[in-house]
Write a protein that holds these residues in place. Structure first.
Motif, PDB file in Angstrom:
ATOM      1  N   ASN A   9      27.190  57.407 -16.188  1.00  0.00           N
ATOM      2  CA  ASN A   9      27.190  58.014 -14.865  1.00  0.00           C
ATOM      3  C   ASN A   9      27.024  56.962 -13.769  1.00  0.00           C
ATOM      4  OD1 ASN A   9      27.259  60.573 -13.388  1.00  0.00           O
ATOM      5  ND2 ASN A   9      25.161  60.091 -12.805  1.00  0.00           N
ATOM      6  N   LEU A  10      26.195  55.950 -14.030  1.00  0.00           N
ATOM      7  CA  LEU A  10      26.016  54.887 -13.042  1.00  0.00           C
ATOM      8  C   LEU A  10      27.317  54.118 -12.843  1.00  0.00           C
ATOM      9  CD1 LEU A  10      24.061  53.452 -11.149  1.00  0.00           C
ATOM     10  CD2 LEU A  10      23.478  51.906 -13.023  1.00  0.00           C
ATOM     11  N   TYR A  11      28.046  53.895 -13.931  1.00  0.00           N
ATOM     12  CA  TYR A  11      29.336  53.204 -13.813  1.00  0.00           C
ATOM     13  C   TYR A  11      30.282  54.011 -12.920  1.00  0.00           C
ATOM     14  CZ  TYR A  11      33.961  51.460 -14.959  1.00  0.00           C
ATOM     15  OH  TYR A  11      35.243  50.972 -14.874  1.00  0.00           O
ATOM     16  N   ARG A  12      30.324  55.320 -13.119  1.00  0.00           N
ATOM     17  CA  ARG A  12      31.195  56.166 -12.294  1.00  0.00           C
ATOM     18  C   ARG A  12      30.740  56.169 -10.838  1.00  0.00           C
ATOM     19  NH1 ARG A  12      35.889  56.019 -14.515  1.00  0.00           N
ATOM     20  NH2 ARG A  12      36.052  57.048 -16.544  1.00  0.00           N
ATOM     21  N   GLN A  13      29.442  56.104 -10.612  1.00  0.00           N
ATOM     22  CA  GLN A  13      28.929  56.086  -9.234  1.00  0.00           C
ATOM     23  C   GLN A  13      29.226  54.763  -8.553  1.00  0.00           C
ATOM     24  OE1 GLN A  13      24.748  56.958  -9.614  1.00  0.00           O
ATOM     25  NE2 GLN A  13      25.064  59.176  -9.659  1.00  0.00           N
ATOM     26  N   CYS A  14      28.985  53.655  -9.261  1.00  0.00           N
ATOM     27  CA  CYS A  14      29.225  52.335  -8.685  1.00  0.00           C
ATOM     28  C   CYS A  14      29.349  51.294  -9.790  1.00  0.00           C
ATOM     29  CB  CYS A  14      28.102  51.941  -7.730  1.00  0.00           C
ATOM     30  SG  CYS A  14      28.373  50.313  -6.971  1.00  0.00           S
ATOM     31  N   PRO A  15      30.558  50.842 -10.107  1.00  0.00           N
ATOM     32  CA  PRO A  15      30.737  49.828 -11.153  1.00  0.00           C
ATOM     33  C   PRO A  15      29.949  48.549 -10.897  1.00  0.00           C
ATOM     34  CG  PRO A  15      32.839  50.831 -10.601  1.00  0.00           C
ATOM     35  CD  PRO A  15      31.845  51.326  -9.584  1.00  0.00           C
ATOM     36  N   TYR A  16      29.774  48.187  -9.630  1.00  0.00           N
ATOM     37  CA  TYR A  16      29.056  46.945  -9.312  1.00  0.00           C
ATOM     38  C   TYR A  16      27.575  47.052  -9.677  1.00  0.00           C
ATOM     39  CZ  TYR A  16      27.173  43.024  -6.639  1.00  0.00           C
ATOM     40  OH  TYR A  16      26.511  41.886  -6.272  1.00  0.00           O
ATOM     41  N   ARG A  17      26.966  48.185  -9.371  1.00  0.00           N
ATOM     42  CA  ARG A  17      25.555  48.360  -9.735  1.00  0.00           C
ATOM     43  C   ARG A  17      25.399  48.393 -11.256  1.00  0.00           C
ATOM     44  NH1 ARG A  17      21.338  53.042  -7.540  1.00  0.00           N
ATOM     45  NH2 ARG A  17      19.478  52.220  -8.625  1.00  0.00           N
ATOM     46  N   PHE A  18      26.328  49.063 -11.932  1.00  0.00           N
ATOM     47  CA  PHE A  18      26.316  49.080 -13.395  1.00  0.00           C
ATOM     48  C   PHE A  18      26.372  47.658 -13.941  1.00  0.00           C
ATOM     49  CE2 PHE A  18      28.737  48.640 -17.285  1.00  0.00           C
ATOM     50  CZ  PHE A  18      28.103  49.518 -18.152  1.00  0.00           C
ATOM     51  N   TYR A  19      27.274  46.845 -13.391  1.00  0.00           N
ATOM     52  CA  TYR A  19      27.437  45.467 -13.852  1.00  0.00           C
ATOM     53  C   TYR A  19      26.144  44.663 -13.681  1.00  0.00           C
ATOM     54  CZ  TYR A  19      29.121  40.646 -13.970  1.00  0.00           C
ATOM     55  OH  TYR A  19      29.282  39.305 -14.261  1.00  0.00           O
ATOM     56  N   LYS A  21      23.037  45.802 -13.413  1.00  0.00           N
ATOM     57  CA  LYS A  21      21.915  46.318 -14.191  1.00  0.00           C
ATOM     58  C   LYS A  21      22.107  46.137 -15.689  1.00  0.00           C
ATOM     59  CE  LYS A  21      18.966  50.383 -14.791  1.00  0.00           C
ATOM     60  NZ  LYS A  21      18.631  51.739 -14.306  1.00  0.00           N
ATOM     61  N   TYR A  22      23.283  46.489 -16.199  1.00  0.00           N
ATOM     62  CA  TYR A  22      23.471  46.547 -17.640  1.00  0.00           C
ATOM     63  C   TYR A  22      24.209  45.361 -18.245  1.00  0.00           C
ATOM     64  CZ  TYR A  22      21.776  51.323 -17.265  1.00  0.00           C
ATOM     65  OH  TYR A  22      20.995  52.423 -17.022  1.00  0.00           O
ATOM     66  N   ILE A  23      24.971  44.631 -17.442  1.00  0.00           N
ATOM     67  CA  ILE A  23      25.676  43.459 -17.974  1.00  0.00           C
ATOM     68  C   ILE A  23      24.889  42.190 -17.653  1.00  0.00           C
ATOM     69  CG2 ILE A  23      27.839  42.191 -18.083  1.00  0.00           C
ATOM     70  CD1 ILE A  23      27.899  45.134 -19.116  1.00  0.00           C
ATOM     71  N   LEU A  24      24.486  42.029 -16.408  1.00  0.00           N
ATOM     72  CA  LEU A  24      23.688  40.862 -16.041  1.00  0.00           C
ATOM     73  C   LEU A  24      22.210  41.043 -16.386  1.00  0.00           C
ATOM     74  CD1 LEU A  24      25.209  39.846 -12.587  1.00  0.00           C
ATOM     75  CD2 LEU A  24      25.838  39.049 -14.877  1.00  0.00           C
ATOM     76  N   GLY A  25      21.796  42.276 -16.587  1.00  0.00           N
ATOM     77  CA  GLY A  25      20.411  42.531 -16.965  1.00  0.00           C
ATOM     78  C   GLY A  25      19.405  42.358 -15.841  1.00  0.00           C
ATOM     79  N   LYS A  26      19.858  42.534 -14.607  1.00  0.00           N
ATOM     80  CA  LYS A  26      18.933  42.425 -13.481  1.00  0.00           C
ATOM     81  C   LYS A  26      18.010  43.640 -13.451  1.00  0.00           C
ATOM     82  CE  LYS A  26      21.998  39.712 -10.479  1.00  0.00           C
ATOM     83  NZ  LYS A  26      22.682  39.664  -9.158  1.00  0.00           N
ATOM     84  N   GLU A  27      16.737  43.385 -13.271  1.00  0.00           N
ATOM     85  CA  GLU A  27      15.766  44.474 -13.275  1.00  0.00           C
ATOM     86  C   GLU A  27      15.776  45.228 -11.940  1.00  0.00           C
ATOM     87  OE1 GLU A  27      11.863  43.440 -14.435  1.00  0.00           O
ATOM     88  OE2 GLU A  27      12.471  42.535 -16.333  1.00  0.00           O
ATOM     89  N   GLU A  28      15.627  46.533 -12.043  1.00  0.00           N
ATOM     90  CA  GLU A  28      15.467  47.361 -10.861  1.00  0.00           C
ATOM     91  C   GLU A  28      14.008  47.786 -10.775  1.00  0.00           C
ATOM     92  OE1 GLU A  28      18.169  50.561 -10.444  1.00  0.00           O
ATOM     93  OE2 GLU A  28      19.960  49.334 -10.714  1.00  0.00           O
ATOM     94  N   PRO A  29      13.453  47.845  -9.582  1.00  0.00           N
ATOM     95  CA  PRO A  29      12.035  48.230  -9.456  1.00  0.00           C
ATOM     96  C   PRO A  29      11.807  49.665  -9.913  1.00  0.00           C
ATOM     97  CG  PRO A  29      13.120  48.206  -7.304  1.00  0.00           C
ATOM     98  CD  PRO A  29      14.092  47.596  -8.270  1.00  0.00           C
ATOM     99  N   CYS A 217      23.811  54.285  -2.085  1.00  0.00           N
ATOM    100  CA  CYS A 217      23.519  52.890  -1.740  1.00  0.00           C
ATOM    101  C   CYS A 217      22.103  52.717  -1.189  1.00  0.00           C
ATOM    102  CB  CYS A 217      24.528  52.375  -0.718  1.00  0.00           C
ATOM    103  SG  CYS A 217      26.221  52.252  -1.349  1.00  0.00           S
ATOM    104  N   GLY A 218      21.590  53.762  -0.549  1.00  0.00           N
ATOM    105  CA  GLY A 218      20.260  53.681   0.018  1.00  0.00           C
ATOM    106  C   GLY A 218      19.172  53.517  -1.026  1.00  0.00           C
ATOM    107  N   HIS A 219      19.503  53.812  -2.291  1.00  0.00           N
ATOM    108  CA  HIS A 219      18.531  53.689  -3.380  1.00  0.00           C
ATOM    109  C   HIS A 219      18.855  52.513  -4.302  1.00  0.00           C
ATOM    110  CE1 HIS A 219      17.159  57.658  -2.136  1.00  0.00           C
ATOM    111  NE2 HIS A 219      18.404  58.086  -2.228  1.00  0.00           N
ATOM    112  N   CYS A 220      19.822  51.701  -3.933  1.00  0.00           N
ATOM    113  CA  CYS A 220      20.274  50.625  -4.808  1.00  0.00           C
ATOM    114  C   CYS A 220      19.651  49.290  -4.398  1.00  0.00           C
ATOM    115  CB  CYS A 220      21.795  50.503  -4.760  1.00  0.00           C
ATOM    116  SG  CYS A 220      22.445  49.129  -5.744  1.00  0.00           S
ATOM    117  N   PRO A 221      19.006  48.582  -5.343  1.00  0.00           N
ATOM    118  CA  PRO A 221      18.392  47.289  -5.008  1.00  0.00           C
ATOM    119  C   PRO A 221      19.404  46.180  -4.753  1.00  0.00           C
ATOM    120  CG  PRO A 221      18.215  47.694  -7.353  1.00  0.00           C
ATOM    121  CD  PRO A 221      18.763  48.947  -6.745  1.00  0.00           C
TER     122      PRO A 221
END
Length: 237
Positions: A9-19, A21-29, A217-221
């Motif tokens: 679902n995150l990929y469908r919402q925004c591929p960049y955020r998916f990338y 979080k899940y590919i680069l492994g950047k932590e979200e608060p 986007c307002g909730h995206c780090p």
């Protein structure tokens, strides 16, 4: 990669955020809504499994790491609104299934909050707004998963919005569950294809996993990077 509804679902919402979080492994608060959801889910599970209300709430508070923005009373109030009783079903039912019979088909995993003895599934929601069962694919996909586990053709799915003591339910047909499975398979295949292309074109991230501006986007780090690097304008609301 083993997928989940949230990943797809995150990929469908925004591929960049998916990338990120899940590919680069950047932590979200861990935000308050996430911590509250975890605390409430744990508390409800414990009550169904025989704990007292107070014990369950404390366990939920601990499961959320005693998040600094959480209040014990807020957790307790939401838990009190859940129509639960001890031993009413199995909680946190885990599944991991291939999305097709194809060799090396992508797999999906998840946890279903409550599965009743008759196979009905319930998902507890702490959201501040109510939405419909068909507004996303989560419940239908979970219904498909449980239908595979216990071999039934129709599954009742319930979203229970705790803040409002409001239930949204639907009986999913085999066709509707299959539609959700195909959505998950198509999305997982698309992600895997783009990851393969990224190995060939390592500088193609912007094209393969583009930004997708929305109210989310307002909730995206990572929104700050989007604005600075890509001149993205965040929609109002």
């Amino acid at each position: 990669m083993i997928f989940s509804f949230s990943r797809l679902n995150l990929y469908r919402q925004c591929p960049y955020r998916f990338y990120n979080k899940y590919i680069l492994g950047k932590e979200e608060p861990v935000t308050k809504p996430l911590a509250l959801g975890k605390a409430v889910h744990q508390s409800i599970d414990d009550i169904i499994n025989g704990f007292s209300h107070e014990e369950a709430v404390m366990n939920g508070y601990a499961a959320a790491g005693f998040h600094e923005e959480l209040m014990h009373q807020e957790i307790s109030n939401l838990v009190e609104r859940a129509p639960v009783r001890p031993n009413m079903g199995k909680t946190e039912v885990y599944f991991k299934l291939p999305l097709s019979e194809r060799h090396n088909a992508p797999e999906i995993q998840g946890y279903i909050d409550l599965v009743s003895p008759d196979g009905a599934i319930t998902d507890w929601k702490t959201n501040r707004s109510i939405y419909g069962v068909k507004d996303n694919k989560q419940l239908a996909l979970y219904a498909w998963a449980i239908s595979q586990e216990i071999d039934i053709d129709r599954v009742e799915g319930i979203l229970y919005f705790l803040r409002f003591r409001k239930e949204k339910g639907k009986i999913f047909s085999k066709e509707e569950m299959e539609e959700a499975r195909r959505w998950a398979l198509d999305t997982a295949d698309e992600i895997n294809e783009r990851l393969e292309l990224l190995e060939i074109m390592p500088k193609g991230t912007d094209r393969l996993f583009p930004t997708k501006p929305s109210r989310q986007c307002g909730h995206c780090p990572f929104a700050g990077h989007c604005i600075l690097e890509n001149m993205i304008v965040i929609p109002p609301g």
